[in-house]
Design an enzyme around this catalytic site. Structure first.
Site, PDB file in Angstrom:
ATOM      1  N   ALA A 184       7.792   1.412   2.266  1.00 20.75           N
ATOM      2  CA  ALA A 184       8.163   1.604   3.680  1.00 20.75           C
ATOM      3  C   ALA A 184       8.349   3.095   3.916  1.00 20.75           C
ATOM      4  O   ALA A 184       8.606   3.861   2.985  1.00 20.75           O
ATOM      5  CB  ALA A 184       9.437   0.852   4.015  1.00 20.75           C
ATOM      6  N   ASP A 185       8.208   3.474   5.167  1.00 16.40           N
ATOM      7  CA  ASP A 185       8.437   4.877   5.538  1.00 16.40           C
ATOM      8  C   ASP A 185       9.885   5.111   5.948  1.00 16.40           C
ATOM      9  O   ASP A 185      10.416   6.199   5.742  1.00 16.40           O
ATOM     10  CB  ASP A 185       7.474   5.276   6.658  1.00 16.40           C
ATOM     11  N   THR A 187       0.849  -1.199   0.000  1.00 15.61           N
ATOM     12  CA  THR A 187       0.000   0.000   0.000  1.00 15.61           C
ATOM     13  C   THR A 187       0.884   1.249   0.000  1.00 15.61           C
ATOM     14  O   THR A 187       1.966   1.245   0.585  1.00 15.61           O
ATOM     15  CB  THR A 187      -0.895  -0.013   1.249  1.00 15.61           C
ATOM     16  N   GLU A 211      -0.651  -4.954   6.378  1.00 14.66           N
ATOM     17  CA  GLU A 211       0.675  -5.096   5.760  1.00 14.66           C
ATOM     18  C   GLU A 211       1.530  -6.096   6.533  1.00 14.66           C
ATOM     19  O   GLU A 211       2.246  -6.913   5.943  1.00 14.66           O
ATOM     20  CB  GLU A 211       1.375  -3.737   5.706  1.00 14.66           C
TER      21      GLU A 211
HETATM   22  C1  5RP Z   1       1.244   2.264   4.269  1.00 10.59           C
HETATM   23  C2  5RP Z   1       2.707   2.079   4.275  1.00 10.59           C
HETATM   24  C3  5RP Z   1       3.450   2.491   3.057  1.00 10.59           C
HETATM   25  O1  5RP Z   1       4.095   1.393   2.521  1.00 10.59           O
HETATM   26  C4  5RP Z   1       4.421   3.547   3.445  1.00 10.59           C
HETATM   27  O2  5RP Z   1       3.719   4.604   4.068  1.00 10.59           O
HETATM   28  C5  5RP Z   1       5.200   4.072   2.236  1.00 10.59           C
HETATM   29  O3  5RP Z   1       4.331   4.801   1.439  1.00 10.59           O
HETATM   30  P1  5RP Z   1       4.846   5.594   0.170  1.00 10.59           P
HETATM   31  O4  5RP Z   1       5.263   4.583  -0.827  1.00 10.59           O
HETATM   32  O5  5RP Z   1       3.630   6.402  -0.242  1.00 10.59           O
HETATM   33  O6  5RP Z   1       5.963   6.487   0.635  1.00 10.59           O
HETATM   34  O7  5RP Z   1       3.305   1.597   5.205  1.00 10.59           O
HETATM   35  O8  5RP Z   1       0.694   1.922   5.509  1.00 10.59           O
END
Ligand code: 5RP
Length: 242
Positions: A90-91, A32, A110
């Site tokens: 991932a963040d 996601t 996730e």
């Molecule tokens: C969602 C998540 C996403 O994988 C994470 O926030 C990374 O998102 P993005 O690709 O938009 O930076 O953990 O719950």
């Protein structure tokens, strides 16, 4: 693909490289977030061009809707049972490929999907790579009942772990609290740095109102980090030499 910003070029590069790992017949978990959107598009292109037969589970309603709209059938995790590969964003990721996830509020599904996979591959841009986790606020999913009591208990856990006084804030969208796909709240913990992620994760998940936290420890096998020029760098955990 034209007109992508450098950040989106990096995300698309990581997603494209990850989709190259997909083989006919695989059971896949789809992540996601904005990087996962590129993943689903690139995967749909391969499915269409090569007629790949896949079984896919999604980590969120949003990803499921996008995938179905592009012709990828989504099944429940329980119908598939076990997955060969999950690809997710991932963040933050550290040198041991421990992660913070949940920026998109999907951390619970996730983590369930990633843990039900032989292999988890993270796709990210370079801005997500850190030495120490914690600059990104750690998302914790809590049930709405008694959430302020849970918040107070989380603050007590933080104090016990020498993280006293770090803000714990319920995530909002406008005037309303953000609700996860499971109907829960997200509390974001502004920790700055997490000295002992394993201890924190265990302590948080021991609280009755906590459903799950966004620390993914020892789950990710490979990180594909996209570059603004369209290249990728692959990161794996170095094996300890005896
Ligand atoms: C969602 C998540 C996403 O994988 C994470 O926030 C990374 O998102 P993005 O690709 O938009 O930076 O953990 O719950």
């Amino acid at each position: 693909m034209t007109d992508l910003s450098p950040a989106d070029t990096a995300k698309n590069a990581a997603a494209t490289a990850a989709v190259a790992l997909v083989q006919d017949g695989m059971r896949l978990g789809l992540g996601t977030g904005s990087t996962a959107v590129f993943l689903v598009h690139r995967l749909a292109e391969r499915v269409k061009a090569e007629g790949l037969k896949l079984r896919c589970a999604s980590t969120s309603k949003a990803t499921a809707e996008l995938a179905e709209s592009l012709g990828i059938r989504i099944e429940t995790l329980d119908d598939i049972g076990w997955l060969d590969l999950t690809i997710d964003g991932a963040d933050e990721l550290d040198p041991d490929l421990n992660l913070i996830k949940g920026g998109g509020a999907a951390l619970l599904r996730e983590k369930i999907v990633a843990r039900a996979s032989d292999r988890m591959v993270v796709i990210a841009d370079g801005g997500k790579v850190v030495e120490v986790l914690g600059a990104f606020k750690l998302p914790v999913e809590v049930i709405p009942f008694g959430w302020q009591t849970t918040q107070a208990l989380i603050e007590r856990v933080l104090a016990d772990l020498e993280l006293e006084g770090r803000p714990v804030v319920r995530r909002m969208q406008g005037e309303a609290p953000v609700l996860t796909d499971e109907g829960n709240y997200i509390l974001d913990l502004a920790l700055e740095a997490i000295p002992d992620a394993a201890r924190l994760s265990v302590a948080l998940n021991a609280l009755p109102g906590v459903v799950e936290n966004g620390l993914f420890l020892g789950i990710c096998d490979l990180a594909i980090v996209g570059q603004p020029d369209g290249g990728v760098v692959e990161l794996v955990v170095e094996e300890a030499v005896e």
